[in-house]
Write an enzyme that holds these catalytic residues in place. Structure first.
Site, PDB file in Angstrom:
ATOM      1  N   ASN A 154       0.797  -1.230   0.000  1.00  0.00           N
ATOM      2  CA  ASN A 154       0.000   0.000   0.000  1.00  0.00           C
ATOM      3  C   ASN A 154       0.837   1.291   0.000  1.00  0.00           C
ATOM      4  O   ASN A 154       0.451   2.273  -0.618  1.00  0.00           O
ATOM      5  CB  ASN A 154      -1.038  -0.009   1.128  1.00  0.00           C
ATOM      6  CG  ASN A 154      -0.437  -0.119   2.503  1.00  0.00           C
ATOM      7  OD1 ASN A 154       0.705  -0.553   2.664  1.00  0.00           O
ATOM      8  ND2 ASN A 154      -1.199   0.269   3.495  1.00  0.00           N
ATOM      9  N   LYS A 177      12.529  -7.583   1.142  1.00  0.00           N
ATOM     10  CA  LYS A 177      11.619  -8.288   0.236  1.00  0.00           C
ATOM     11  C   LYS A 177      10.342  -7.451   0.098  1.00  0.00           C
ATOM     12  O   LYS A 177       9.554  -7.335   1.023  1.00  0.00           O
ATOM     13  CB  LYS A 177      11.258  -9.669   0.799  1.00  0.00           C
ATOM     14  CG  LYS A 177      10.393 -10.479  -0.145  1.00  0.00           C
ATOM     15  CD  LYS A 177       9.137 -10.950   0.597  1.00  0.00           C
ATOM     16  CE  LYS A 177       8.036 -11.379  -0.315  1.00  0.00           C
ATOM     17  NZ  LYS A 177       7.446 -10.315  -1.140  1.00  0.00           N
ATOM     18  N   PRO A 178      10.151  -6.816  -1.070  1.00  0.00           N
ATOM     19  CA  PRO A 178       8.943  -6.007  -1.258  1.00  0.00           C
ATOM     20  C   PRO A 178       7.749  -6.888  -1.651  1.00  0.00           C
ATOM     21  O   PRO A 178       7.919  -8.071  -1.948  1.00  0.00           O
ATOM     22  CB  PRO A 178       9.313  -5.084  -2.417  1.00  0.00           C
ATOM     23  CG  PRO A 178      10.325  -5.862  -3.204  1.00  0.00           C
ATOM     24  CD  PRO A 178      11.029  -6.788  -2.249  1.00  0.00           C
ATOM     25  N   ALA A 179       6.552  -6.311  -1.653  1.00  0.00           N
ATOM     26  CA  ALA A 179       5.343  -7.067  -2.027  1.00  0.00           C
ATOM     27  C   ALA A 179       5.399  -7.452  -3.504  1.00  0.00           C
ATOM     28  O   ALA A 179       5.932  -6.705  -4.336  1.00  0.00           O
ATOM     29  CB  ALA A 179       4.107  -6.233  -1.740  1.00  0.00           C
ATOM     30  N   GLY A 230       2.515  -5.593   7.148  1.00  0.00           N
ATOM     31  CA  GLY A 230       1.555  -6.309   6.309  1.00  0.00           C
ATOM     32  C   GLY A 230       0.395  -6.798   7.146  1.00  0.00           C
ATOM     33  O   GLY A 230       0.111  -6.254   8.222  1.00  0.00           O
ATOM     34  N   SER A 231      -0.244  -7.841   6.671  1.00  0.00           N
ATOM     35  CA  SER A 231      -1.465  -8.313   7.331  1.00  0.00           C
ATOM     36  C   SER A 231      -1.151  -9.031   8.636  1.00  0.00           C
ATOM     37  O   SER A 231      -0.070  -9.603   8.810  1.00  0.00           O
ATOM     38  CB  SER A 231      -2.205  -9.256   6.387  1.00  0.00           C
ATOM     39  OG  SER A 231      -1.376 -10.370   6.094  1.00  0.00           O
ATOM     40  N   GLU A 252       4.227  -4.454  12.013  1.00  0.00           N
ATOM     41  CA  GLU A 252       3.273  -3.363  11.771  1.00  0.00           C
ATOM     42  C   GLU A 252       2.117  -3.984  10.999  1.00  0.00           C
ATOM     43  O   GLU A 252       2.231  -4.235   9.797  1.00  0.00           O
ATOM     44  CB  GLU A 252       3.924  -2.254  10.938  1.00  0.00           C
ATOM     45  CG  GLU A 252       5.097  -1.561  11.612  1.00  0.00           C
ATOM     46  CD  GLU A 252       4.658  -0.538  12.646  1.00  0.00           C
ATOM     47  OE1 GLU A 252       3.499  -0.089  12.602  1.00  0.00           O
ATOM     48  OE2 GLU A 252       5.477  -0.202  13.510  1.00  0.00           O
ATOM     49  N   LEU A 253       1.016  -4.248  11.701  1.00  0.00           N
ATOM     50  CA  LEU A 253      -0.026  -5.099  11.102  1.00  0.00           C
ATOM     51  C   LEU A 253      -1.315  -4.335  10.821  1.00  0.00           C
ATOM     52  O   LEU A 253      -1.339  -3.123  10.792  1.00  0.00           O
ATOM     53  CB  LEU A 253      -0.260  -6.291  12.039  1.00  0.00           C
ATOM     54  CG  LEU A 253       1.024  -7.053  12.430  1.00  0.00           C
ATOM     55  CD1 LEU A 253       0.715  -8.179  13.400  1.00  0.00           C
ATOM     56  CD2 LEU A 253       1.753  -7.579  11.201  1.00  0.00           C
ATOM     57  N   CYS A 286      -3.290   1.487   6.444  1.00  0.00           N
ATOM     58  CA  CYS A 286      -3.401   0.675   7.671  1.00  0.00           C
ATOM     59  C   CYS A 286      -4.158   1.412   8.754  1.00  0.00           C
ATOM     60  O   CYS A 286      -4.954   0.820   9.476  1.00  0.00           O
ATOM     61  CB  CYS A 286      -2.028   0.252   8.160  1.00  0.00           C
ATOM     62  SG  CYS A 286      -0.943   1.650   8.479  1.00  0.00           S
TER      63      CYS A 286
HETATM   64  P1  NAP Z   1       0.392  -8.996   3.120  1.00  0.00           P
HETATM   65  O1  NAP Z   1      -0.399  -9.739   2.138  1.00  0.00           O
HETATM   66  O2  NAP Z   1       0.459  -9.506   4.509  1.00  0.00           O
HETATM   67  O3  NAP Z   1       1.865  -8.871   2.500  1.00  0.00           O
HETATM   68  C1  NAP Z   1       2.859  -8.115   3.146  1.00  0.00           C
HETATM   69  C2  NAP Z   1       4.216  -8.661   2.749  1.00  0.00           C
HETATM   70  O4  NAP Z   1       4.367  -9.964   3.311  1.00  0.00           O
HETATM   71  C3  NAP Z   1       4.394  -8.828   1.241  1.00  0.00           C
HETATM   72  O5  NAP Z   1       5.720  -8.515   0.896  1.00  0.00           O
HETATM   73  C4  NAP Z   1       4.117 -10.306   1.050  1.00  0.00           C
HETATM   74  O6  NAP Z   1       4.701 -10.851  -0.094  1.00  0.00           O
HETATM   75  C5  NAP Z   1       4.788 -10.859   2.297  1.00  0.00           C
HETATM   76  N1  NAP Z   1       4.420 -12.236   2.625  1.00  0.00           N
HETATM   77  C6  NAP Z   1       3.271 -12.888   2.374  1.00  0.00           C
HETATM   78  N2  NAP Z   1       3.346 -14.167   2.838  1.00  0.00           N
HETATM   79  C7  NAP Z   1       4.580 -14.313   3.382  1.00  0.00           C
HETATM   80  C8  NAP Z   1       5.273 -15.383   4.005  1.00  0.00           C
HETATM   81  N3  NAP Z   1       4.717 -16.587   4.171  1.00  0.00           N
HETATM   82  N4  NAP Z   1       6.536 -15.180   4.435  1.00  0.00           N
HETATM   83  C9  NAP Z   1       7.134 -13.973   4.282  1.00  0.00           C
HETATM   84  N5  NAP Z   1       6.524 -12.916   3.696  1.00  0.00           N
HETATM   85  C10 NAP Z   1       5.263 -13.070   3.262  1.00  0.00           C
HETATM   86  O7  NAP Z   1      -0.094  -7.460   3.221  1.00  0.00           O
HETATM   87  P2  NAP Z   1      -0.392  -6.419   2.036  1.00  0.00           P
HETATM   88  O8  NAP Z   1      -1.681  -6.783   1.408  1.00  0.00           O
HETATM   89  O9  NAP Z   1       0.791  -6.204   1.182  1.00  0.00           O
HETATM   90  O10 NAP Z   1      -0.592  -5.082   2.895  1.00  0.00           O
HETATM   91  C11 NAP Z   1      -1.776  -4.766   3.507  1.00  0.00           C
HETATM   92  C12 NAP Z   1      -1.749  -5.013   5.001  1.00  0.00           C
HETATM   93  O11 NAP Z   1      -0.648  -4.335   5.580  1.00  0.00           O
HETATM   94  C13 NAP Z   1      -2.971  -4.470   5.695  1.00  0.00           C
HETATM   95  O12 NAP Z   1      -3.428  -5.382   6.661  1.00  0.00           O
HETATM   96  C14 NAP Z   1      -2.456  -3.196   6.352  1.00  0.00           C
HETATM   97  O13 NAP Z   1      -3.211  -2.785   7.471  1.00  0.00           O
HETATM   98  C15 NAP Z   1      -1.074  -3.606   6.719  1.00  0.00           C
HETATM   99  N6  NAP Z   1      -0.223  -2.431   6.919  1.00  0.00           N
HETATM  100  C16 NAP Z   1       0.101  -2.073   8.184  1.00  0.00           C
HETATM  101  C17 NAP Z   1       0.867  -0.931   8.410  1.00  0.00           C
HETATM  102  C18 NAP Z   1       1.229  -0.518   9.807  1.00  0.00           C
HETATM  103  O14 NAP Z   1       2.048   0.384   9.945  1.00  0.00           O
HETATM  104  N7  NAP Z   1       0.653  -1.111  10.836  1.00  0.00           N
HETATM  105  C19 NAP Z   1       1.301  -0.165   7.325  1.00  0.00           C
HETATM  106  C20 NAP Z   1       0.948  -0.558   6.030  1.00  0.00           C
HETATM  107  C21 NAP Z   1       0.179  -1.699   5.852  1.00  0.00           C
HETATM  108  P3  NAP Z   1       3.821 -11.114  -1.445  1.00  0.00           P
HETATM  109  O15 NAP Z   1       3.236  -9.807  -1.801  1.00  0.00           O
HETATM  110  O16 NAP Z   1       4.867 -11.580  -2.395  1.00  0.00           O
HETATM  111  O17 NAP Z   1       2.805 -12.140  -1.086  1.00  0.00           O
END
Ligand code: NAP
Length: 484
Positions: A154, A177-179, A230-231, A252-253, A286
């Site tokens: 995001n 490792k970026p998304a 991430g999530s 940071e979830l 987020c």
């Molecule tokens: P995500 O699906 O959890 O992905 C985040 C990162 O984790 C991506 O680089 C993803 O790679 C990686 N990932 C996925 N599965 C993994 C695994 N098994 N091992 C290691 N890495 C893995 O989240 P997103 O959709 O990109 O982002 C949205 C989420 O982030 C929302 O829930 C949002 O609230 C949260 N967020 C939180 C904050 C904060 O500061 N609290 C800030 C921004 C976003 P791939 O893309 O290659 O799958």
């Protein structure tokens, strides 16, 4: 190099050089579904190679005076600022956000890097008064070591800076490792970092299958910390894996942020702020507001102010002048929003604006969802418990302060909360009562470089921003030194 809609191949960066793989992964423009680039799909051996090089580079990088590490960071920030327009266009193309927002994110990215370039010089230790004569109790701050950084889609530029800058400033070496959906902006930022002639191996960037890279980083005991944004679902998994070698973790979830509006609030300001927060980045923020709790006395007045703002939002691909909202990141994101709205409507919510996927001219091949305003939202709906992460504003009603506090806290998340009121004593009570990591009072802007942002409960562990964001990449070494 100007960014066009043509296919481009972006190399990874390992040990200071370009890395590629036989397999590549496509990157799509979420506004059109077109392929705009390809990035390597690295195998396990290449990721291991990145860890090897970060491990080798660590001792000399950690030993470098902070002032010298700072020079690389300032140089990096300057290169980003010089290419701001070009980087913003790439970010907008790949992620979907309007160019105006992308320009802001790139400026913020450089700002974060510059801030940590300075803060790294202030990682002070401590001398504690000793209990015995001839003794000194000293506390050193040292870099944690090799760190794995995993970023979301995001804010794919700012989150790189929020992790890489404090990590390098602290003296750590990194593997980023970026998304999968937004790797190109991270790679473009890294190219500029490499142009600073950073010593080989200090910063590495790998793309490929998340579970392969994740497994590689998590199972390697030389990686001493994971910083993940991430999530919550993925964060929990990483936390379990980190236990195997007791890695330090920062997470940071996700969130389920409430905004509470009392009758004594400035409703014009509240409506403008809530809409700006809710619809930024197509709702993929987020700390974006998930639930608007409007007091029953002002509910209709607040909706009357919100509705025209929502109706006036212009939905278009990010590069169209005047676009307020771009597409969601992918099909899965659209389906999630559709499911949540369907469930809410089936349980009695009213659609005041939007409420559907956009499929007409210019929208058909992309992931567009209409800016939506729902009223009569109730606590038994999925939308009140799940993170929406889309352009849907929900209005619920409350009668008393006690009731709204209980409802706002009735969630597994604890990232951000907002309150609008002019009653000072109430502000104090609400600040005490909300179970959340961050609170906006009469405003919704929270993410400032110098402030510690982060969640409690299932929204995370640790902080990004501020001196606390630097401390996340350091460990303490305590020494009891007897001098006689
Ligand atoms: P995500 O699906 O959890 O992905 C985040 C990162 O984790 C991506 O680089 C993803 O790679 C990686 N990932 C996925 N599965 C993994 C695994 N098994 N091992 C290691 N890495 C893995 O989240 P997103 O959709 O990109 O982002 C949205 C989420 O982030 C929302 O829930 C949002 O609230 C949260 N967020 C939180 C904050 C904060 O500061 N609290 C800030 C921004 C976003 P791939 O893309 O290659 O799958």
């Amino acid at each position: 190099m100007s960014i066009t809609r043509t296919d481009q191949y972006f190399f990874n960066w390992i040990n200071g050089g370009q890395a590629e793989s036989e397999k590549a992964m496509p990157v799509l423009n979420p506004a059109t579904g077109e392929m705009i680039g390809r990035v390597p799909d690295l195998d396990e051996a290449s990721v291991r190679n990145a860890v090897d090089s970060a491990y080798r580079a660590f001792p000399s990088w950690a030993a470098l005076p902070a002032r010298e590490r700072s020079r690389y960071l300032n140089d990096w920030a300057q290169r980003i600022e010089q290419d701001r327009e070009q980087l913003a266009r790439l970010l907008s193309l790949e992620q979907g956000k309007p160019l105006r927002e992308a320009l802001g994110e790139i400026a913020g990215t450089a700002d974060i890097i510059r801030w940590y370039a300075e803060e790294g010089k202030r990682a002070y230790g401590e001398i504690i008064p000793a209990s015995n004569a001839g003794q000194q109790l000293l506390v050193y701050r040292e870099p944690v070591g090799v760190v794995g950084l995993i970023t979301p889609m995001n804010f794919p530029a700012a989150t790189v800076a929020r992790k890489v800058a404090p990590a390098l400033a602290a003296g750590c070496t990194v593997i980023l490792k970026p998304a999968e959906s937004t790797p190109m902006i991270a790679l473009a930022l890294f190219r500029r970092l490499m142009e600073t002639e950073l010593p080989a191996g200090v910063a590495n960037l790998v793309t490929g299958d998340a579970s392969v890279i994740g497994q590689c980083l998590m199972s390697d005991a030389r990686v001493r910390k994971i910083s993940f944004t991430g999530s919550t679902k993925v964060g929990k998994r990483l936390m379990e894996q980190a236990a195997q070698s007791v890695k330090k973790v920062s997470l940071e979830l996700g969130g389920n942020s409430p905004a509470i509006v009392f009758p004594d609030a400035d409703l014009d300001k509240a409506a403008a702020d809530l809409a700006a927060n809710k619809f930024e980045n197509c709702g993929q923020v987020c700390n974006g507001i998930n639930l608007i709790y409007a007091h029953e006395d002002i509910r209709d007045a607040l909706i009357a102010k919100l509705l025209p703002i929502v109706q006036a939002l212009k939905v278009a691909p990010g590069d169209v002048p005047g676009a307020d909202i771009g597409p969601l990141i992918n099909e899965r994101a659209v389906e999630k929003v559709e499911r949540l709205v369907r469930d809410a409507v089936a349980k009695g919510a009213n659609i005041l604006a939007g409420g559907e996927r956009l499929t007409g001219d210019g929208f058909a091949a992309g992931y567009f969802y209409a800016p939506t305003l729902l009223s009569n939202v109730k606590r038994d709906m999925s939308i009140t418990h799940e993170e929406i992460f889309g352009p849907v504003a929900t209005v619920l009603t409350f009668k008393t302060e006690e009731e709204v506090l209980a409802n706002a806290n009735d969630t597994a998340y604890g990232l951000a909360s907002y309150v609008y009121t002019s009653d000072f004593t109430r502000i104090h009570r609400i600040i005490q009562g909300l179970q959340t990591g961050n609170i906006g009072v009469n405003g919704t802007s929270l993410a400032y470089t110098q402030a510690p942002f982060g969640g409690i409960k299932e929204s995370g562990i640790g902080r990004e921003g501020g001196r606390q964001g630097l401390e996340e990449f350091m460990s303490l070494k305590y020494v009891a030194l007897t001098t006689v």
